[in-house]
Design an enzyme around this catalytic site. Structure first.
Site, PDB file in Angstrom:
ATOM      1  N   HIS A   1       0.821  -1.215   0.000  1.00 42.57           N
ATOM      2  CA  HIS A   1       0.000   0.000   0.000  1.00 42.57           C
ATOM      3  C   HIS A   1       0.856   1.267   0.000  1.00 42.57           C
ATOM      4  CE1 HIS A   1      -3.518  -2.405   2.016  1.00 42.57           C
ATOM      5  NE2 HIS A   1      -3.300  -2.756   0.773  1.00 42.57           N
TER       6      HIS A   1
HETATM    7  C1  LIG Z   1       0.035  -7.617  -4.632  1.00 42.78           C
HETATM    8  C2  LIG Z   1      -0.877  -6.491  -4.233  1.00 42.78           C
HETATM    9  C3  LIG Z   1      -1.994  -6.743  -3.458  1.00 42.78           C
HETATM   10  C4  LIG Z   1      -2.841  -5.717  -3.072  1.00 42.78           C
HETATM   11  N1  LIG Z   1      -4.003  -6.012  -2.441  1.00 42.78           N
HETATM   12  C5  LIG Z   1      -4.916  -5.038  -2.252  1.00 42.78           C
HETATM   13  C6  LIG Z   1      -6.221  -5.344  -1.798  1.00 42.78           C
HETATM   14  O1  LIG Z   1      -6.588  -6.515  -1.632  1.00 42.78           O
HETATM   15  N2  LIG Z   1      -7.083  -4.325  -1.558  1.00 42.78           N
HETATM   16  C7  LIG Z   1      -6.724  -3.031  -1.759  1.00 42.78           C
HETATM   17  O2  LIG Z   1      -7.531  -2.158  -1.478  1.00 42.78           O
HETATM   18  N3  LIG Z   1      -5.505  -2.710  -2.217  1.00 42.78           N
HETATM   19  C8  LIG Z   1      -4.607  -3.686  -2.511  1.00 42.78           C
HETATM   20  N4  LIG Z   1      -3.404  -3.370  -3.047  1.00 42.78           N
HETATM   21  C9  LIG Z   1      -3.072  -1.956  -3.265  1.00 42.78           C
HETATM   22  C10 LIG Z   1      -3.760  -1.299  -4.438  1.00 42.78           C
HETATM   23  O3  LIG Z   1      -3.992  -2.213  -5.488  1.00 42.78           O
HETATM   24  C11 LIG Z   1      -2.885  -0.141  -4.926  1.00 42.78           C
HETATM   25  O4  LIG Z   1      -2.628   0.712  -3.845  1.00 42.78           O
HETATM   26  C12 LIG Z   1      -3.536   0.684  -6.026  1.00 42.78           C
HETATM   27  O5  LIG Z   1      -3.818  -0.142  -7.123  1.00 42.78           O
HETATM   28  C13 LIG Z   1      -2.609   1.811  -6.434  1.00 42.78           C
HETATM   29  O6  LIG Z   1      -3.205   2.573  -7.451  1.00 42.78           O
HETATM   30  P1  LIG Z   1      -2.374   3.685  -8.219  1.00 42.78           P
HETATM   31  O7  LIG Z   1      -3.275   4.206  -9.276  1.00 42.78           O
HETATM   32  O8  LIG Z   1      -1.807   4.652  -7.250  1.00 42.78           O
HETATM   33  O9  LIG Z   1      -1.130   2.916  -8.864  1.00 42.78           O
HETATM   34  P2  LIG Z   1      -1.131   1.636  -9.818  1.00 42.78           P
HETATM   35  O10 LIG Z   1      -2.439   0.964  -9.825  1.00 42.78           O
HETATM   36  O11 LIG Z   1       0.063   0.841  -9.464  1.00 42.78           O
HETATM   37  O12 LIG Z   1      -0.966   2.252 -11.280  1.00 42.78           O
HETATM   38  C14 LIG Z   1       0.175   2.867 -11.769  1.00 42.78           C
HETATM   39  C15 LIG Z   1       0.242   2.573 -13.260  1.00 42.78           C
HETATM   40  O13 LIG Z   1       1.131   3.480 -13.876  1.00 42.78           O
HETATM   41  C16 LIG Z   1       1.980   2.779 -14.753  1.00 42.78           C
HETATM   42  N5  LIG Z   1       3.225   3.536 -14.834  1.00 42.78           N
HETATM   43  C17 LIG Z   1       4.080   3.803 -13.823  1.00 42.78           C
HETATM   44  N6  LIG Z   1       5.110   4.540 -14.262  1.00 42.78           N
HETATM   45  C18 LIG Z   1       4.893   4.757 -15.571  1.00 42.78           C
HETATM   46  C19 LIG Z   1       5.614   5.459 -16.556  1.00 42.78           C
HETATM   47  N7  LIG Z   1       6.757   6.076 -16.272  1.00 42.78           N
HETATM   48  N8  LIG Z   1       5.118   5.472 -17.815  1.00 42.78           N
HETATM   49  C20 LIG Z   1       3.947   4.855 -18.117  1.00 42.78           C
HETATM   50  N9  LIG Z   1       3.222   4.179 -17.194  1.00 42.78           N
HETATM   51  C21 LIG Z   1       3.697   4.137 -15.951  1.00 42.78           C
HETATM   52  C22 LIG Z   1       2.155   1.437 -14.100  1.00 42.78           C
HETATM   53  O14 LIG Z   1       2.595   0.456 -15.011  1.00 42.78           O
HETATM   54  C23 LIG Z   1       0.769   1.176 -13.553  1.00 42.78           C
HETATM   55  O15 LIG Z   1      -0.059   0.555 -14.492  1.00 42.78           O
HETATM   56  C24 LIG Z   1      -2.533  -4.382  -3.442  1.00 42.78           C
HETATM   57  C25 LIG Z   1      -1.417  -4.120  -4.219  1.00 42.78           C
HETATM   58  C26 LIG Z   1      -0.595  -5.161  -4.630  1.00 42.78           C
HETATM   59  C27 LIG Z   1       0.592  -4.847  -5.493  1.00 42.78           C
END
Ligand SMILES: Cc1cc2nc3c(=O)[nH]c(=O)nc-3n(C[C@H](O)[C@H](O)[C@H](O)COP(=O)(O)OP(=O)(O)OC[C@H]3O[C@@H](n4cnc5c(N)ncnc54)[C@H](O)[C@@H]3O)c2cc1C
Ligand SMILES: *[C@@H]1O[C@H](CO)[C@@H](O)[C@H](O)[C@H]1NC(C)=O
Length: 638
Positions: A555
Site C-alpha cells: 500500500h
Molecule cells: C500484490 C498487491 C496486493 C494488493 N491487495 C490489495 C487489496 O486486496 N485491496 C486493496 O484495497 N488494495 C490492494 N493493493 C493496493 C492497491 O492495489 C494499490 O494501492 C492501487 O492499485 C494503487 O493505485 P495507483 O493508481 O496509485 O497505482 P497503480 O495501480 O500501481 O498504477 C500505476 C500505473 O502506472 C503505470 N506507470 C508507472 N510509471 C509509468 C511510466 N513512467 N510510464 C507509463 N506508465 C507508468 C504502471 O505500469 C501502472 O499501471 C494491493 C497491491 C498489490 C501490489
C-alpha cells in the site's frame, strides 16, 4: 475452431506470463476456464492500443492503474476533449482474472519487481533482507495483481485530511465519490443507500467461496465481544466477511471496470508499452507542455494542450517528478538534474501498511484452502460454469477484523489494527507460491515452515493501520529507466513495533477461541531463527519476530502529498495541482497526506473520481469565473 484457437491462445498466455517451469497444472486449468468463459478472453473486449500517437491532446494521463483508468474514463466523457492514456505495461490475461492465481503474478511480467533497499529494521526473513514491493505494470495497474479486498477506510482518515487544510476532502465530501464508482452486488448491503450504490462501473461482491474457517472467524469475533457489521458502513470497528472488487467470480480490475466499456470512444487513445521518461516543462512559463515516452525503443514527444496528469502510483509518480526537475533541490543537483522547482516533499513521507506474516495455526479438519487439494479440473469447471468454488477465492483471505489495540483511542471508532484472516497459511502450498511471492529466504522457510508443508492450517495477518515510521524514494541516477532507491524505514518508530506486537497478540487470541479450537486449532510454535535467544512468546520475543517475516501489504502511498500552501512538504494542492508549475497534476496513491485505515485500492479509485471532477470543474467553468479561483492558486506558486 474458434474455441480451440482460444484454448491454445490461453495456454500460450499463461506460460508466457509465469514461465513454463512453474506451471505444470496451470495451462490445463486455464484452458478449461477459457473453454467455458470464451467471451472473457475475446481480444475485442479489451481497449485497443493505438499504433500511432497524435502530436497533441488536451490531456495526457501517465499510467493506467487504479486512478489512471478512472481518469481516462471520466475525462473522455467530455466529447470535445481528446485524451491520451500512456501505460508502461500491456494487457491483463486469463491468469490475472482468476482470484486463486494472484500469487503467480508476483515477480511475473506484469510486476515492476521493485525491491526496497535492505535495512535492519524489517524483512529480515526475506532473501537479501529485502522486502518485495509488488507493483502492477499492466493496464489496470496494481488492481490487476491485488487481492481485491474492498475497504474504504475510516471516516476520521478523511476528516483528518481536511483538518490539515485540504478543503473538500472530509469524509462527507468524499463519500459520494466512493459511491459513484460502485456497483454493490450484495442486495442487503445495497439497501444501505447512505453508504452503498448500485449501477457504477466497479463491481463489488461478496466472496463466491467461503470455507468453514472463514465463517468460524465470525463466531470467534462474537465470542471475543466484537460486533459483526458492514465495515464499509456506519462504523468500522468489528468483524465481517470481506467485500471484493470481483465480478461473477473474476477479478474486476479498473481496466475491466472503467476502460473496457468505453473502448470505442473516439476521443480516448490508449498507448500500451509506453514508458514515460519525463514531463516537459517550459522554463519560461513554468508550464507542463507534454511528456516524453519510449515505445519499442523509440523516443516520442507528445503535447498536452490543457494538462499532464501523473497517475504512475506512489513509486513512479515522485520518480517522474524528480526526473522532470521537481523535487528536493539538493538531491536533484546530486544526480545532475536541472531544478525547475525546489519541492522538498517529493518522494518523502512514504507510508505503507505492514503485517506480520507466517502466524499459523494447525488444525485437524480437512477444511483449509489447500491449493494442492482444491485446484483440479473439477473446480476449474465449477469456476468456469458457476463462477464460484475454490478458484474464486482470493487466496483464502476471507474475513476481516478492525480492532483497537491499547495504543488506540478506546472511546473512538478509529481502530489501529486490521486483522486479515485466512483459511490457509504460508506452508499450505508446500513452500511454492506464498514463499516465492513473499520473497522468503530458503533457510528461513526450511527451518520454520517445511515441517508443516501441505498441512491443514489457517493464519492471520495483523496489519498496522496508521504507522508513524516514514520511508522515502530517491533517484539512483538521472537515467529514467533505472529503478529509484526505496527506503521503507519500517518499524523505525517504536510505536509501530508496539502496535504490531499487540496485533499479533490479538491474532493469537482469535486462534484460542472455542470457535477455532473446535477444529483442533493450535499455534505452530517453531521459534524464528533470529529470535530463538529470547523467551518464547513474550513481548521481547514478538518485538523481535515482527522484524523478521515483515510483510508489506503493498500500500505504498503519500509520496507526493496533498496539502495547503503553508505546508512546505506539500507537493500538490487540494485540487491535486503540483505546486510550482502549472498544467500538471498528480492523481494516485501518492497524494494521500496520511495512509487510510484499510486497504487502499478503493480510496485510490475515489481519488481518481474526485480528481476527474476537480479537472472538469476547472476547465468547464467559464473563464471569468475561473479567474477568481486562479488568482488564489497563483498566490501559492512561489
Ligand atoms: C500484490 C498487491 C496486493 C494488493 N491487495 C490489495 C487489496 O486486496 N485491496 C486493496 O484495497 N488494495 C490492494 N493493493 C493496493 C492497491 O492495489 C494499490 O494501492 C492501487 O492499485 C494503487 O493505485 P495507483 O493508481 O496509485 O497505482 P497503480 O495501480 O500501481 O498504477 C500505476 C500505473 O502506472 C503505470 N506507470 C508507472 N510509471 C509509468 C511510466 N513512467 N510510464 C507509463 N506508465 C507508468 C504502471 O505500469 C501502472 O499501471 C494491493 C497491491 C498489490 C501490489
Ligand atoms: C478519543 O475519542 C473521543 C471520541 O471521538 C474524543 O472525544 C477524544 O478527544 C479522543 N481522545 C484523544 C486523546 O484523542
Amino acid at each position: 475452431m474458434a474455441v480451440i484457437t482460444g484454448i491454445l491462445a490461453a495456454i500460450k498466455a499463461a506460460t508466457a506470463l509465469v514461465g513454463v517451469g512453474k506451471v505444470s497444472v496451470l495451462p490445463f486449468l486455464i484452458a478449461s476456464i477459457a473453454y467455458f468463459h470464451y467471451d472473457q478472453f475475446d481480444p475485442e473486449n479489451r481497449p485497443v492500443s493505438v499504433k500511432k500517437v497524435d502530436a497533441e491532446y488536451d490531456f495526457v494521463i501517465v499510467g493506467g492503474g487504479s486512478a489512471g483508468s478512472v481518469l481516462a474514463n471520466r475525462l473522455s466523457e467530455i466529447s470535445d476533449w481528446k485524451i491520451l492514456l500512456l501505460e508502461a505495461g500491456g494487457h491483463e490475461t486469463e491468469v490475472t482474472d482468476v482470484p486463486i492465481l494472484s500469487l503467480y503474478l508476483h515477480k511475473s511480467r506484469v510486476d515492476w519487481g521493485y525491491r526496497p533497499q535492505p535495512q535492519d529494521s524489517a524483512c529480515q526473513a526475506m532473501k537479501d533482507k529485502r522486502c518485495s514491493w509488488t507493483r502492477g505494470k499492466v493496464l489496470g495497474g496494481s488492481s490487476v495483481l491485488n487481492t481485491m479486498l474492498y475497504i474504504r477506510g475510516n471516516r476520521r482518515d478523511y476528516d483528518q485530511w481536511a483538518s490539515f487544510g485540504n478543503e473538500g476532502w472530509s469524509f462527507d465530501e468524499v463519500l459520494p465519490y466512493f459511491k459513484k464508482s460502485q456497483d454493490q452486488r450484495n442486495p442487503y448491503l445495497a439497501k444501505d443507500s447512505r453508504h452503498h450504490a448500485t449501477g457504477g462501473y466497479l463491481t463489488v461482491q461478496d466472496n463466491p467461496y467461503n470455507t468453514p474457517i472463514g465463517i468460524a472467524y465470525l463466531q470467534a469475533a462474537q465470542e471475543m465481544g466484537y460486533d459483526i457489521r458492514d465495515v464499509n458502513g456506519d462504523q468500522q470497528t468489528g468483524f465481517a466477511l470481506f467485500q471484493y472488487t470481483m465480478r461473477r467470480g473474476s477479478r474486476c480490475s479498473t481496466a475491466k471496470a472503467f476502460l473496457r466499456p468505453i473502448r470505442l470512444r473516439k476521443n480516448l487513445h490508449i498507448s500500451l508499452w509506453s514508458h514515460v521518461t519525463k514531463v516537459n516543462i517550459d522554463p519560461a512559463t513554468r508550464r507542463a507542455t507534454g511528456v516524453e515516452f519510449v515505445k519499442d525503443g523509440t523516443i516520442y514527444t507528445v503535447n498536452a494542450r490543457k494538462e499532464v496528469i501523473l497517475s504512475g502510483g506512489a513509486i513512479n509518480s515522485p520518480q517522474l517528478l524528480m526526473l522532470s526537475g521537481i523535487g528536493p533541490r539538493k538531491h536533484l543537483q546530486e544526480v545532475g538534474i536541472n531544478v525547475v522547482h525546489d519541492s522538498p516533499g517529493v518522494g518523502q513521507n512514504l507510508q505503507d501498511h505492514i503485517a506480520v506474516g507466517g502466524l499459523t495455526f494447525l488444525i485437524d479438519e480437512p477444511i483449509s484452502l489447500l491449493t494442492s487439494r482444491l485446484i483440479n479440473s473439477n473446480t476449474a469447471i465449477r469456476y468456469a460454469i458457476k463462477e464460484d468454488g475454490p478458484l474464486a477465492s482470493s487466496v483464502g483471505i476471507e474475513t476481516v477484523g478492525f480492532i483497537s489495540t491499547k495504543y488506540a483511542n478506546q472511546s473512538d471508532d478509529w481502530p489501529d489494527m486490521e486483522l486479515m484472516m485466512l483459511s490457509t497459511s504460508t506452508s499450505a502450498d508446500g513452500g511454492t507460491q506464498v514463499k516465492q511471492a513473499h520473497g522468503l529466504d530458503d533457510e528461513f522457510y526450511k527451518e520454520v515452515f517445511e515441517s508443516i508443508n501441505y498441512r491443514d492450517q489457517f493464519g492471520m495477518f495483523p496489519m498496522m493501520l496508521r504507522p508513524k515510521s516514514r520511508g522515502l524514494i530517491k533517484l539512483k541516477s538521472k537515467d529514467p529507466m533505472e529503478y529509484p532507491l526505496m527506503y521503507h524505514n519500517y518499524l523505525t518508530d517504536p510505536h509501530d513495533v508496539a502496535v504490531l506486537r499487540e496485533g499479533v497478540k490479538a491474532s493469537l487470541a482469535v486462534g484460542e477461541t472455542t470457535a477455532m479450537k473446535r477444529f483442533g486449532a493450535r499455534l505452530h510454535r517453531t521459534l524464528l531463527p533470529n529470535c530463538k535467544h529470547l523467551p518464547p512468546f513474550t513481548d521481547e520475543y514478538w518485538d523481535c519476530a515482527v522484524r523478521q517475516y515483515t510483510l508489506s501489504i503493498y500500500h505504498y502511498s503519500c509520496t507526493a502529498k496533498m496539502g495547503p500552501p503553508s505546508d512546505p512538504y506539500a507537493v500538490v494542492d487540494p485540487q491535486l495541482r503540483v505546486y510550482g508549475v502549472s498544467g500538471l497534476r498528480v492523481i494516485d496513491a501518492s497524494i494521500m497526506p496520511t495512509i487510510t485505515s484499510g486497504n487502499i485500492n478503493a480510496p485510490v479509485i475515489m481519488i481518481g473520481e474526485k480528481g476527474a471532477d476537480l479537472i472538469k470543474e476547472y476547465w468547464l467553468t467559464p473563464i471569468q469565473y475561473r479567474r477568481k479561483r486562479e488568482a488564489r492558486y497563483n498566490e501559492t506558486i512561489v
